[in-house]
Design a protein around this motif. Sequence first.
Motif, PDB file in Angstrom:
ATOM      1  N   SER A  87       1.547  -2.465   6.269  1.00 24.70           N
ATOM      2  CA  SER A  87       0.639  -3.567   7.504  1.00 24.70           C
ATOM      3  C   SER A  87      -0.317  -4.290   7.231  1.00 24.70           C
ATOM      4  O   SER A  87      -0.488  -5.022   7.263  1.00 24.70           O
ATOM      5  CB  SER A  87       0.354  -2.019   7.977  1.00 24.70           C
ATOM      6  OG  SER A  87      -0.357  -1.093   7.406  1.00 24.70           O
ATOM      7  N   LYS A  88      -0.292  -3.838   4.880  1.00 25.17           N
ATOM      8  CA  LYS A  88      -1.415  -4.607   4.873  1.00 25.17           C
ATOM      9  C   LYS A  88      -0.671  -5.971   4.094  1.00 25.17           C
ATOM     10  O   LYS A  88      -1.165  -7.058   3.790  1.00 25.17           O
ATOM     11  CB  LYS A  88      -2.192  -3.984   3.880  1.00 25.17           C
ATOM     12  CG  LYS A  88      -2.820  -3.206   4.105  1.00 25.17           C
ATOM     13  CD  LYS A  88      -2.884  -2.542   2.993  1.00 25.17           C
ATOM     14  CE  LYS A  88      -4.536  -1.499   3.161  1.00 25.17           C
ATOM     15  NZ  LYS A  88      -5.253  -1.252   2.238  1.00 25.17           N
ATOM     16  N   GLY A  89       0.559  -6.342   4.119  1.00 23.45           N
ATOM     17  CA  GLY A  89       1.505  -7.203   4.089  1.00 23.45           C
ATOM     18  C   GLY A  89       1.464  -7.726   2.572  1.00 23.45           C
ATOM     19  O   GLY A  89       2.212  -8.240   2.052  1.00 23.45           O
ATOM     20  N   LEU A  90       1.495  -6.582   1.429  1.00 19.00           N
ATOM     21  CA  LEU A  90       1.880  -6.769   0.757  1.00 19.00           C
ATOM     22  C   LEU A  90       3.348  -6.722  -0.053  1.00 19.00           C
ATOM     23  O   LEU A  90       4.321  -6.392   1.140  1.00 19.00           O
ATOM     24  CB  LEU A  90       2.151  -5.356  -0.393  1.00 19.00           C
ATOM     25  CG  LEU A  90       0.241  -4.539  -0.294  1.00 19.00           C
ATOM     26  CD1 LEU A  90       0.492  -2.803  -1.238  1.00 19.00           C
ATOM     27  CD2 LEU A  90      -0.243  -5.601  -1.373  1.00 19.00           C
ATOM     28  N   ALA A  91       3.716  -6.920  -0.625  1.00 16.15           N
ATOM     29  CA  ALA A  91       5.395  -8.023  -1.485  1.00 16.15           C
ATOM     30  C   ALA A  91       6.455  -6.564  -1.710  1.00 16.15           C
ATOM     31  O   ALA A  91       5.901  -5.812  -1.479  1.00 16.15           O
ATOM     32  CB  ALA A  91       5.561  -8.865  -2.730  1.00 16.15           C
TER      33      ALA A  91
END
Length: 254
Positions: free
Chosen positions: A158-162
Amino acid sequence: YGERKGLLRGDLGDSLKHRRPVSELIVEKIPATLLLTFSALIVGYGMGIFLGVLSAVHHRSWIDQGVRVFTVIGNAMPQFWLGQLMIVLFSVTLDILPMSGMRDLTARGQGFNLFDTAKHMIMPVFVLSLGTVAFISRFTRTELLEVLEQDFVRTARSKGLAKGQIWWLHALPNALIPVATFLGPALGTLLAGAVIVEKVFNWPGMGRMVVDAVFNRDYPLVMGTVVVAALMYIIGLLISDILYTLLDPRIRLK
């Protein structure tokens, strides 16, 4: 009481056949067994973790199915049969690998030859590590898929990490914690398997020595070898506990 005191001092008695102290015979043979066992442990864990991650990454694909079929075959394959099959194929038929021993007979007296020893280790290490590769790959796959369903992984997504960061920095280290705890039992399994593998490939180690001691009814040598193998198993359990604390920062040794 005297025998127990002798055991604490490292006195394991005298061999009935060789007429020499058992401790001296074990010290002569244990380096070859340790070389074979730890090589199989490294190969088993390395290949097992790699195949487990590969199977989890390609979940429900033909790669995943292929790895799962391999684990079933690897667990079911008898070591003595596979060893003899490899000798017939690679040594007798193709003549590309040495049949037995730890080094070439013509190289004796010329010192340690790393390349020659490595050639002799290929088949024994493969046969000995196959069961570990199968178990660790299946274990890693199961643990990794379970970790990917936990809340902290969802938070990372949800934090957008790869995707690579999620897999390698968050999911895999947590999945390897239970895998590390299997190090002690894996070492014990490999030591037990080394008895068969060393006899099949005529490897000059402790396993072949104890098989010959059983046939010769050399009871002090058999008992002394079992004591040393049990001690190595305990050391493996201790190493797995230490690795457990390194992989999981929530755990600390007191």
